[in-house]
Enzyme design. Structure first.
Site, PDB file in Angstrom:
ATOM      1  CB  SER A 232      -0.979  -0.036   1.173  1.00 24.93           C
ATOM      2  OG  SER A 232      -0.306  -0.032   2.413  1.00 24.93           O
ATOM      3  NE  ARG A 233       1.041   5.858  -1.888  1.00 20.97           N
ATOM      4  CZ  ARG A 233       0.727   5.174  -2.992  1.00 20.97           C
ATOM      5  NH1 ARG A 233       1.028   3.893  -3.087  1.00 20.97           N
ATOM      6  NH2 ARG A 233       0.134   5.779  -4.000  1.00 20.97           N
ATOM      7  CG  ASP A 257       5.595  -2.842  -4.695  1.00 20.01           C
ATOM      8  OD1 ASP A 257       6.665  -3.085  -5.282  1.00 20.01           O
ATOM      9  OD2 ASP A 257       4.681  -2.166  -5.204  1.00 20.01           O
ATOM     10  CD  GLU A 262       7.922   4.332  -2.096  1.00 13.30           C
ATOM     11  OE1 GLU A 262       7.651   3.257  -1.528  1.00 13.30           O
ATOM     12  OE2 GLU A 262       7.358   4.735  -3.124  1.00 13.30           O
ATOM     13  CG  HIS A 294       5.835   2.189  -5.384  1.00 13.21           C
ATOM     14  ND1 HIS A 294       5.630   3.161  -4.429  1.00 13.21           N
ATOM     15  CD2 HIS A 294       4.617   1.953  -5.928  1.00 13.21           C
ATOM     16  CE1 HIS A 294       4.348   3.484  -4.422  1.00 13.21           C
ATOM     17  NE2 HIS A 294       3.714   2.770  -5.317  1.00 13.21           N
TER      18      HIS A 294
HETATM   19  P1  NAI Z   1      -9.578   2.103  -2.306  1.00 12.83           P
HETATM   20  O1  NAI Z   1      -9.841   3.509  -1.909  1.00 12.83           O
HETATM   21  O2  NAI Z   1     -10.450   1.447  -3.336  1.00 12.83           O
HETATM   22  O3  NAI Z   1      -9.591   1.163  -1.007  1.00 12.83           O
HETATM   23  C1  NAI Z   1      -8.960   1.489   0.192  1.00 12.83           C
HETATM   24  C2  NAI Z   1      -9.748   0.830   1.294  1.00 12.83           C
HETATM   25  O4  NAI Z   1      -9.024   1.040   2.513  1.00 12.83           O
HETATM   26  C3  NAI Z   1     -11.141   1.455   1.484  1.00 12.83           C
HETATM   27  O5  NAI Z   1     -12.122   0.433   1.485  1.00 12.83           O
HETATM   28  C4  NAI Z   1     -11.048   2.156   2.821  1.00 12.83           C
HETATM   29  O6  NAI Z   1     -12.279   2.154   3.539  1.00 12.83           O
HETATM   30  C5  NAI Z   1     -10.001   1.300   3.509  1.00 12.83           C
HETATM   31  N1  NAI Z   1      -9.419   1.940   4.696  1.00 12.83           N
HETATM   32  C6  NAI Z   1      -9.286   3.261   4.959  1.00 12.83           C
HETATM   33  N2  NAI Z   1      -8.795   3.432   6.204  1.00 12.83           N
HETATM   34  C7  NAI Z   1      -8.623   2.198   6.728  1.00 12.83           C
HETATM   35  C8  NAI Z   1      -8.170   1.721   7.981  1.00 12.83           C
HETATM   36  N3  NAI Z   1      -7.812   2.563   8.958  1.00 12.83           N
HETATM   37  N4  NAI Z   1      -8.122   0.389   8.182  1.00 12.83           N
HETATM   38  C9  NAI Z   1      -8.519  -0.471   7.220  1.00 12.83           C
HETATM   39  N5  NAI Z   1      -8.963  -0.071   6.015  1.00 12.83           N
HETATM   40  C10 NAI Z   1      -9.013   1.246   5.760  1.00 12.83           C
HETATM   41  O7  NAI Z   1      -8.051   2.074  -2.768  1.00 12.83           O
HETATM   42  P2  NAI Z   1      -7.314   0.975  -3.637  1.00 12.83           P
HETATM   43  O8  NAI Z   1      -7.382   1.326  -5.073  1.00 12.83           O
HETATM   44  O9  NAI Z   1      -7.754  -0.364  -3.196  1.00 12.83           O
HETATM   45  O10 NAI Z   1      -5.797   1.228  -3.189  1.00 12.83           O
HETATM   46  C11 NAI Z   1      -5.386   1.058  -1.851  1.00 12.83           C
HETATM   47  C12 NAI Z   1      -4.028   1.669  -1.676  1.00 12.83           C
HETATM   48  O11 NAI Z   1      -3.056   0.910  -2.422  1.00 12.83           O
HETATM   49  C13 NAI Z   1      -3.873   3.095  -2.261  1.00 12.83           C
HETATM   50  O12 NAI Z   1      -4.352   4.081  -1.371  1.00 12.83           O
HETATM   51  C14 NAI Z   1      -2.381   3.192  -2.466  1.00 12.83           C
HETATM   52  O13 NAI Z   1      -1.802   3.697  -1.282  1.00 12.83           O
HETATM   53  C15 NAI Z   1      -1.948   1.741  -2.663  1.00 12.83           C
HETATM   54  N6  NAI Z   1      -1.497   1.501  -4.045  1.00 12.83           N
HETATM   55  C16 NAI Z   1      -0.264   0.948  -4.233  1.00 12.83           C
HETATM   56  C17 NAI Z   1       0.214   0.718  -5.498  1.00 12.83           C
HETATM   57  C18 NAI Z   1       1.536   0.070  -5.752  1.00 12.83           C
HETATM   58  O14 NAI Z   1       2.059   0.162  -6.884  1.00 12.83           O
HETATM   59  N7  NAI Z   1       2.124  -0.622  -4.786  1.00 12.83           N
HETATM   60  C19 NAI Z   1      -0.557   1.140  -6.683  1.00 12.83           C
HETATM   61  C20 NAI Z   1      -1.875   1.634  -6.359  1.00 12.83           C
HETATM   62  C21 NAI Z   1      -2.304   1.838  -5.096  1.00 12.83           C
END
Ligand code: NAI
Length: 333
Positions: A232-233, A257, A262, A294
Site C-alpha cells: 500500500s504505502r 513493495d 522510498e 514500488h
Molecule cells: P480504495 O480507496 O479502493 O480502497 C482502500 C480501502 O481502505 C477502502 O475500502 C477504505 O475504507 C479502507 N481503509 C481506509 N482506512 C482504513 C483503515 N484505517 N483500516 C482499514 N482499512 C481502511 O483504494 P485501492 O485502489 O484499493 O488502493 C489502496 C491503496 O493501495 C492506495 O491508497 C495506495 O496507497 C496503494 N497503491 C499501491 C500501489 C503500488 O504500486 N504498490 C498502486 C496503487 C495503489
C-alpha cells in the site's frame, strides 16, 4: 495545454504521448518535483506528478506563482499532496482513482508466494548447480488464515484470489465491502485480525489513522512467525518495529513493495553508488525479507489506463475547468 511532467521514466513518456496523441504539449523532466525543481514548471498550465514527488505547501506556492492551475497525479494515492494548500492557491488536484486493481493484487500474491516457497532463493541456487532443498521449506497456503487490511478495489481482488487458493480470509475496513463478505471474508476487529492471521496484507491508503498502523504494539499482538505484506504505502508500517520483529522472530517473513523513506531510493539505479539509507540496508540483510521497488502498478494494462485517465483529467480540466477525477480535502478513507 502545456504540462510539465515530473519524475518521468521512459515508459511514462511513451504511454502519455500515446494517450495524448498530440492534444497536449507535454514537457518531460526526469527530476522529482521538489522546492528546487518546481520552477521547471514555469510557463506550464499543469504539472503531472507521481507518488514520490513533493507536493507540500512550499512546492505548491512555487507552482502557484508559476501560473500552474492543475496538479494531475499519475497515481491513486494522494497522501503526498497538501490539499488545503492547493485549494488555498486555487490549484485543482486530479488523480487516477482506478487503473488496474489486478496489477497490485497480483503483485501482492507474487510476494506471498515467492516468500513462502522461496523461489527467489531457489532460482539462484539452481543457477549455481545447487539443488539442495534445505532452507527452502514452505507451507500450504490452502487452509491458512489471511488478514486483509483495507478491502477497497485492490483488497477486493486480493480477497478473490485468496479464496481461490482456499484460504480463510479475515478482513478489516471501516467501510465493509459486501462483495468481500459474499466471497466468504469475515470482517473482524484489527486485534482479532492480528491475533488470528498467518499472513497479513495491507491494502489500505496512508491516512493519519493508518500511519504506523503496524508498530511495535501491533507486532506484539500478531501470531508468532506471521508473514507481513505491504503493497500500500510505506509509512503504514513503522520500519524499525518491523526490524525488531524480524530480529526476535515475532515476524516470520516480510514482503514490501513500498517503504516509508522510498522517495530517495526507488525508481532510480543506485547500483553504482550504494544505498544511502541504513534502515533500508538493514532490512536487506534478512533472508526472509523480499523487497520490490514500488512496482505493484507496473503492468501494460495499468500504465495504459493511468496515461489515458491522466490525459482525460487534463482535457476535461481544459474544457470544463474541472478534471474528471478531482481530489478534494476530505479524508481519504
Ligand atoms: P480504495 O480507496 O479502493 O480502497 C482502500 C480501502 O481502505 C477502502 O475500502 C477504505 O475504507 C479502507 N481503509 C481506509 N482506512 C482504513 C483503515 N484505517 N483500516 C482499514 N482499512 C481502511 O483504494 P485501492 O485502489 O484499493 O488502493 C489502496 C491503496 O493501495 C492506495 O491508497 C495506495 O496507497 C496503494 N497503491 C499501491 C500501489 C503500488 O504500486 N504498490 C498502486 C496503487 C495503489
Amino acid at each position: 495545454m502545456r504540462i510539465a511532467v515530473f519524475s518521468t521514466q521512459p515508459y511514462d513518456a511513451k504511454f502519455l504521448e500515446q494517450a495524448s496523441a498530440g492534444a497536449h504539449d507535454l514537457m518531460f523532466f526526469g527530476a522529482r518535483l521538489t522546492p528546487e525543481t518546481a520552477l521547471l514548471a514555469a510557463g506550464s498550465n499543469a504539472v503531472c506528478a507521481f507518488v514520490n514527488d513533493d507536493l507540500g505547501e512550499k512546492v505548491i506556492s512555487v507552482l502557484s506563482d508559476a501560473g500552474v492551475k492543475l496538479i494531475a497525479l499519475r497515481s491513486a494515492g494522494f497522501n503526498h499532496v497538501d490539499l488545503l494548500a492547493a485549494e488555498a492557491a486555487g490549484i485543482c488536484v486530479a488523480r487516477v482513482p482506478a487503473y488496474s486493481p489486478h496489477a497490485v493484487a497480483e503483485h501482492t500474491l507474487a510476494l506471498i508466494l515467492t516468500l513462502n516457497r522461496k523461489t527467489h532463493r531457489a532460482y539462484n541456487r539452481v543457477r549455481e548447480g545447487n539443488f539442495a532443498l534445505d532452507g527452502l521449506l514452505g507451507f500450504d497456503l490452502h487452509g491458512k488464515t489471511v488478514g486483509v487490511v483495507g478491502t477497497g478495489q485492490i483488497g477486493e481482488v486480493v480477497v478473490r484470489i485468496l479464496t481461490g487458493f482456499g484460504c480463510h480470509v479475515l478482513a478489516h475496513d471501516p467501510n465493509e465491502n459486501p462483495a468481500c463478505g459474499a466471497m466468504g471474508a469475515r470482517y473482524v476487529s484489527l486485534d482479532e485480525l492480528f491475533a488470528s492471521s498467518d499472513v497479513i496484507t495491507l491494502q489500505c491508503p496512508l491516512t493519519p489513522a493508518t500511519r504506523h498502523l503496524i508498530n511495535a504494539t501491533a507486532v506484539a499482538r500478531m501470531k508468532r512467525g506471521v508473514m507481513l505484506i505491504n503493497t500500500s504505502r510505506g509509512a503504514v508500517v513503522d520500519t524499525r518495529a518491523l526490524i525488531d520483529g524480524l530480529k526476535s522472530g515475532a515476524i516470520g517473513s516480510v514482503g514490501l513493495d513500498v517503504y516509508e523513506e522510498e522517495a530517495d531510493l526507488f525508481f532510480q539505479d543506485l547500483s553504482g553508488s550504494g544505498i544511502p539509507d541504513d534502515v533500508f540496508a538493514r532490512l536487506l540483510t534478512f533472508p526472509n525479507v523480499l523487497i520490490t521497488g514500488h512496482q505493484g502498478f507496473f503492468t501494460e494494462e495499468a500504465l495504459t489506463a493511468i496515461a489515458e485517465t491522466t490525459i482525460a483529467n487534463i482535457s476535461t480540466f481544459e474544457r470544463d475547468g474541472t478534471p474528471l477525477h478531482p481530489v478534494r480535502s476530505a479524508p481519504d478513507a
